[in-house]
Design an enzyme around this catalytic site. Sequence first.
Site, PDB file in Angstrom:
ATOM      1  N   VAL A  37     -50.020 -34.954 -56.786  1.00 23.92           N
ATOM      2  CA  VAL A  37     -51.102 -34.230 -56.439  1.00 23.92           C
ATOM      3  C   VAL A  37     -51.351 -33.025 -57.374  1.00 23.92           C
ATOM      4  O   VAL A  37     -50.184 -32.077 -57.332  1.00 23.92           O
ATOM      5  CB  VAL A  37     -51.054 -33.730 -55.060  1.00 23.92           C
ATOM      6  CG1 VAL A  37     -52.527 -32.898 -54.611  1.00 23.92           C
ATOM      7  CG2 VAL A  37     -51.228 -35.047 -54.218  1.00 23.92           C
ATOM      8  N   CYS A  38     -52.263 -32.777 -58.204  1.00 25.25           N
ATOM      9  CA  CYS A  38     -52.244 -31.386 -59.099  1.00 25.25           C
ATOM     10  C   CYS A  38     -52.164 -30.258 -58.301  1.00 25.25           C
ATOM     11  O   CYS A  38     -52.847 -29.855 -57.288  1.00 25.25           O
ATOM     12  CB  CYS A  38     -53.494 -31.278 -59.874  1.00 25.25           C
ATOM     13  SG  CYS A  38     -53.589 -29.829 -60.749  1.00 25.25           S
ATOM     14  N   VAL A  39     -51.263 -29.303 -58.487  1.00 28.75           N
ATOM     15  CA  VAL A  39     -51.169 -27.976 -57.621  1.00 28.75           C
ATOM     16  C   VAL A  39     -52.165 -27.100 -57.789  1.00 28.75           C
ATOM     17  O   VAL A  39     -52.500 -26.498 -56.851  1.00 28.75           O
ATOM     18  CB  VAL A  39     -49.711 -27.348 -58.488  1.00 28.75           C
ATOM     19  CG1 VAL A  39     -49.808 -26.903 -59.654  1.00 28.75           C
ATOM     20  CG2 VAL A  39     -49.322 -26.074 -57.288  1.00 28.75           C
TER      21      VAL A  39
END
Lengths: 119, 131
Positions: free
Chosen positions: A77-79
Amino acid sequence: MQFGILINEGPYTHQASDSAFLFARTAIEKGHTVPRVFFYHDGVNNSNRLATPPQDDRNVSARWSKLAAEHGVDLVVCVAAAQRRGITDDVLAPGFRISGLGQLVEMGIQYDRLVTFGD
Amino acid sequence: MSDMDEMDDGSGIIKKFMFLNRKAPHGTVYALEGLEVVLITAAFDQDVSMVFTDDGVYQLLKGIDTKGIEVKDFSKTYRALEGYDIEKLYVDQKSMDARGLTEEDLIVDVTVLSVDEMANLMAEQDVVISF
């Protein structure tokens, strides 16, 4: 063949995550590998374990978790996208982890194909 | 963005990445978050091209003012792309024509391509990511 998957839409409102899941499951069944799925834009919401859809509906995050557990798929999941949308480690379903966009670029560099699911 | 200067996946492989920008700069987050991926990809020393097509051509429009909609104006970032060695910027002729735009209306230098030229360019790519 190694497939990287990019998911750009959240669950339920859009079909992107469902299509990506069916693609990943089928690719694995056919003998391919899906080492990583990257969640971006509203796609980060697919990782939320607090979602409780009706029992007669599919549970999007739970079935990703199951696929990850059974086939070692890395769910990233992209931070930055996650922080915008309140997705933190506290709400992540099993098998998901939060990391940077570099993980997406790596899929493009290292895998045979990068397949995008979104609008 | 200085933390991105020396990213490397260790493989030494350089692939051709095309970023296909299809959406208007505001109204949805795709253009803003898409730009982040472009910058990171360049930090990995990959061969980056950006294409602007459909409403995506509006991303490069001169004189964007977001005060009225109270969101961040990121249009300056397009002018900074050169600093990240991102110099291959293409726009779709048909999309420009349909919106009454010419190169004069854009904040950066671009190459205008016909549909056929665009198709050839896409066919040359290793990875195409569409936002």
